[in-house]
Design a protein around this motif. Structure first.
Motif, mmCIF file in Angstrom:
data_model
loop_
_atom_site.group_PDB
_atom_site.id
_atom_site.type_symbol
_atom_site.label_atom_id
_atom_site.label_comp_id
_atom_site.label_asym_id
_atom_site.label_seq_id
_atom_site.Cartn_x
_atom_site.Cartn_y
_atom_site.Cartn_z
ATOM 1 N N ARG A 175 0.829 -1.208 0.000
ATOM 2 C CA ARG A 175 0.000 0.000 0.000
ATOM 3 C C ARG A 175 0.860 1.254 0.000
ATOM 4 N NH1 ARG A 175 -4.250 2.623 -1.739
ATOM 5 N NH2 ARG A 175 -5.257 3.962 -0.198
ATOM 6 N N LEU A 176 1.918 1.254 0.801
ATOM 7 C CA LEU A 176 2.828 2.393 0.823
ATOM 8 C C LEU A 176 3.499 2.595 -0.536
ATOM 9 C CD1 LEU A 176 4.586 2.072 4.306
ATOM 10 C CD2 LEU A 176 2.995 3.847 3.565
ATOM 11 N N ALA A 177 3.859 1.488 -1.168
ATOM 12 C CA ALA A 177 4.480 1.585 -2.494
ATOM 13 C C ALA A 177 3.508 2.186 -3.502
ATOM 14 C CB ALA A 177 4.941 0.202 -2.951
ATOM 15 N N GLU A 178 2.226 1.786 -3.387
ATOM 16 C CA GLU A 178 1.219 2.340 -4.297
ATOM 17 C C GLU A 178 1.060 3.840 -4.082
ATOM 18 O OE1 GLU A 178 -2.203 0.060 -3.390
ATOM 19 O OE2 GLU A 178 -1.622 -1.663 -4.618
ATOM 20 N N LEU A 179 1.029 4.245 -2.798
ATOM 21 C CA LEU A 179 0.888 5.662 -2.495
ATOM 22 C C LEU A 179 2.094 6.452 -2.981
ATOM 23 C CD1 LEU A 179 -0.572 5.439 1.121
ATOM 24 C CD2 LEU A 179 -1.774 6.213 -0.924
ATOM 25 N N ARG A 180 3.261 5.802 -2.958
ATOM 26 C CA ARG A 180 4.480 6.479 -3.403
ATOM 27 C C ARG A 180 4.548 6.545 -4.923
ATOM 28 N NH1 ARG A 180 8.081 2.846 -1.851
ATOM 29 N NH2 ARG A 180 8.190 1.977 -3.948
ATOM 30 N N ASP A 181 4.103 5.499 -5.592
ATOM 31 C CA ASP A 181 4.359 5.370 -7.028
ATOM 32 C C ASP A 181 3.154 5.666 -7.898
ATOM 33 O OD1 ASP A 181 6.931 4.592 -6.354
ATOM 34 O OD2 ASP A 181 6.388 2.481 -6.260
ATOM 35 N N ALA A 182 1.943 5.611 -7.357
ATOM 36 C CA ALA A 182 0.752 5.813 -8.178
ATOM 37 C C ALA A 182 -0.243 6.689 -7.417
ATOM 38 C CB ALA A 182 0.108 4.472 -8.531
ATOM 39 N N PRO A 183 -0.964 7.548 -8.118
ATOM 40 C CA PRO A 183 -1.928 8.419 -7.453
ATOM 41 C C PRO A 183 -3.191 7.666 -7.039
ATOM 42 C CG PRO A 183 -1.953 8.817 -9.812
ATOM 43 C CD PRO A 183 -0.865 7.814 -9.558
ATOM 44 N N VAL A 184 -3.245 7.249 -5.792
ATOM 45 C CA VAL A 184 -4.404 6.547 -5.254
ATOM 46 C C VAL A 184 -4.779 7.174 -3.915
ATOM 47 C CG1 VAL A 184 -3.869 4.361 -6.402
ATOM 48 C CG2 VAL A 184 -2.939 4.818 -4.121
ATOM 49 N N GLY A 185 -5.982 6.872 -3.448
ATOM 50 C CA GLY A 185 -6.445 7.381 -2.166
ATOM 51 C C GLY A 185 -7.161 8.713 -2.317
ATOM 52 N N GLU A 186 -7.414 9.361 -1.187
ATOM 53 C CA GLU A 186 -8.151 10.626 -1.170
ATOM 54 C C GLU A 186 -7.192 11.805 -1.272
ATOM 55 O OE1 GLU A 186 -11.799 11.751 1.468
ATOM 56 O OE2 GLU A 186 -10.000 12.526 2.491
ATOM 57 N N LEU A 187 -7.453 12.687 -2.227
ATOM 58 C CA LEU A 187 -6.673 13.905 -2.425
ATOM 59 C C LEU A 187 -7.505 15.079 -1.938
ATOM 60 C CD1 LEU A 187 -4.188 15.366 -3.693
ATOM 61 C CD2 LEU A 187 -5.491 15.442 -5.830
ATOM 62 N N ARG A 188 -6.960 15.855 -0.998
ATOM 63 C CA ARG A 188 -7.684 16.978 -0.395
ATOM 64 C C ARG A 188 -7.018 18.286 -0.827
ATOM 65 N NH1 ARG A 188 -10.819 15.352 4.048
ATOM 66 N NH2 ARG A 188 -10.381 17.262 5.255
ATOM 67 N N ILE A 189 -7.787 19.119 -1.534
ATOM 68 C CA ILE A 189 -7.264 20.360 -2.099
ATOM 69 C C ILE A 189 -8.092 21.535 -1.597
ATOM 70 C CG2 ILE A 189 -6.879 21.672 -4.224
ATOM 71 C CD1 ILE A 189 -6.368 19.104 -5.677
ATOM 72 N N ALA A 190 -7.398 22.594 -1.160
ATOM 73 C CA ALA A 190 -8.052 23.850 -0.790
ATOM 74 C C ALA A 190 -7.720 24.899 -1.844
ATOM 75 C CB ALA A 190 -7.588 24.313 0.588
ATOM 76 N N ALA A 191 -8.691 25.745 -2.136
ATOM 77 C CA ALA A 191 -8.491 26.763 -3.170
ATOM 78 C C ALA A 191 -9.385 27.958 -2.894
ATOM 79 C CB ALA A 191 -8.800 26.184 -4.557
ATOM 80 N N PRO A 192 -9.045 29.140 -3.455
ATOM 81 C CA PRO A 192 -9.926 30.295 -3.334
ATOM 82 C C PRO A 192 -11.289 30.020 -3.965
ATOM 83 C CG PRO A 192 -7.750 30.961 -4.072
ATOM 84 C CD PRO A 192 -7.788 29.465 -4.150
ATOM 85 N N VAL A 193 -12.284 30.748 -3.490
ATOM 86 C CA VAL A 193 -13.655 30.506 -3.939
ATOM 87 C C VAL A 193 -13.801 30.705 -5.442
ATOM 88 C CG1 VAL A 193 -16.039 31.318 -3.709
ATOM 89 C CG2 VAL A 193 -14.601 31.084 -1.677
ATOM 90 N N GLY A 194 -13.025 31.612 -6.014
ATOM 91 C CA GLY A 194 -13.140 31.856 -7.452
ATOM 92 C C GLY A 194 -12.857 30.639 -8.311
ATOM 93 N N PHE A 195 -12.131 29.676 -7.764
ATOM 94 C CA PHE A 195 -11.812 28.478 -8.528
ATOM 95 C C PHE A 195 -12.966 27.475 -8.555
ATOM 96 C CE2 PHE A 195 -7.736 30.313 -7.827
ATOM 97 C CZ PHE A 195 -6.944 29.898 -8.884
ATOM 98 N N SER A 196 -14.026 27.758 -7.824
ATOM 99 C CA SER A 196 -15.155 26.819 -7.779
ATOM 100 C C SER A 196 -16.025 26.901 -9.022
ATOM 101 C CB SER A 196 -16.015 27.096 -6.543
ATOM 102 O OG SER A 196 -16.604 28.382 -6.604
ATOM 103 N N THR A 197 -15.722 27.832 -9.918
ATOM 104 C CA THR A 197 -16.571 28.023 -11.098
ATOM 105 C C THR A 197 -16.228 27.105 -12.262
ATOM 106 O OG1 THR A 197 -15.123 29.802 -11.862
ATOM 107 C CG2 THR A 197 -17.014 30.432 -10.516
#
Length: 297
Positions: free
Chosen positions: A82-104
């Motif tokens: 599982r650690l190797a997958e997290l290191r080598d491939a984009p898996v799991g939950e990605l949490r991103i914060a951004a300014p409100v203007g990007f919600s459009t």
């Protein structure tokens, strides 16, 4: 931890059928493997193996104990995978914060190809114009505007977006033509709450002339969409990132003011908590955002 190590050694001995075979797999000497088994038997006070000159066989207790040891070893291998997958491939939950203007829709365009290419990746988006604590909120990365001074974060410059001073046609019809920056002092200014840099603007004219103005805010909002809404309704002027209002400018719903006078660009940054190594999901997301958002500048 030593007990877990000895359990793994014991399970490997059983699976390989000998101390020598286990030693080869584990990168140990046969005597070291034998010593680990002996200590395990001493700690458990149970005989686990029948030893003869020709082979090893499990005792009744050893057979029962081996099942548990094998499960522990399998879980450890799964965790490592599982650690190797997290290191080598984009898996799991990605949490991103951004300014409100990007919600459009801008993040949708930038991240949709990443989600389509990697079905093991999920996405949680948080839109705030106020800066939030990335560590406390478990944010993997954030998009932020303006100079970044928090030393607890790693900031990567993404793009410089042109800033445009704009208003609705109805407001310009009431105010009359605006030809010089100093005329703005008598007009209604709409801005984000707490954004002092937007109250103090530096204009550079075509001949290099500079005008520095401190504008008093009449309407303040806690997010850029509110600022934009008041501007579109003809309540006053505001400073907007050009890529976010490109459609409104093209349709004539907003008018760009003083186009011959330049304003400092809006710096866009990707910030992450300080870590020794970024998971693959974060590295892939940074590249997707760099590709998708830098083109809009």
């Amino acid at each position: 931890m030593e007990q877990l190590k000895r359990m793994a050694v014991f399970a490997t001995v059983v699976e390989r059928g000998s101390m020598v075979g286990a030693a080869e797999v584990l990168g140990m000497t046969a005597s070291a493997v034998s010593q680990q088994i002996r200590k395990l038997e001493e700690e458990t006070q149970v005989s686990l193996l029948h030893r003869t000159t020709r082979k090893l066989t499990l005792t009744e207790a050893g057979a029962v104990f081996y099942k548990s040891c094998a499960q522990v070893l399998a879980l450890a291998q799964q965790a490592e995978q599982r650690l190797a997958e997290l290191r080598d491939a984009p898996v799991g939950e990605l949490r991103i914060a951004a300014p409100v203007g990007f919600s459009t829709g801008m993040l949708t365009e930038a991240l949709a190809p990443l989600l389509e290419a990697h079905p093991g990746l999920s996405l949680q988006l948080f839109f705030h114009d106020e800066q939030i604590d990335l560590v406390e909120q478990r944010i993997d990365l954030a998009i932020r505007v303006g100079r970044q001074e928090d030393s607890s974060l790693v900031a990567r410059h993404l793009a410089d977006w042109p800033a445009v001073l704009c208003c609705a046609p109805a407001y310009l019809a009431r105010s009359g033509p605006i030809r010089r920056p100093e005329q703005l002092l008598a007009l209604d200014w709409i801005s984000l709450n707490g954004e002092r840099q937007q109250h103090q603007l530096t204009f550079t004219g075509p001949d290099g002339e500079q005008q520095r103005l401190r504008l008093e805010c009449r309407v303040g909002c806690n997010n850029i969409l509110g600022v934009r809404s008041f501007t579109l309704s003809g309540m006053g002027l505001s400073l907007q990132p050009e890529p976010e209002v490109r459609e409104e400018l093209a349709s004539g719903r907003l008018l760009a003011l003083l186009p011959e006078w330049q304003l400092p660009p809006v710096g866009l940054y990707i910030v992450t908590p300080r870590r020794d190594a970024l998971p693959a999901k974060v590295r892939y997301a940074i590249e997707a955002l760099r590709h998708g958002l830098s083109r809009r500048g």
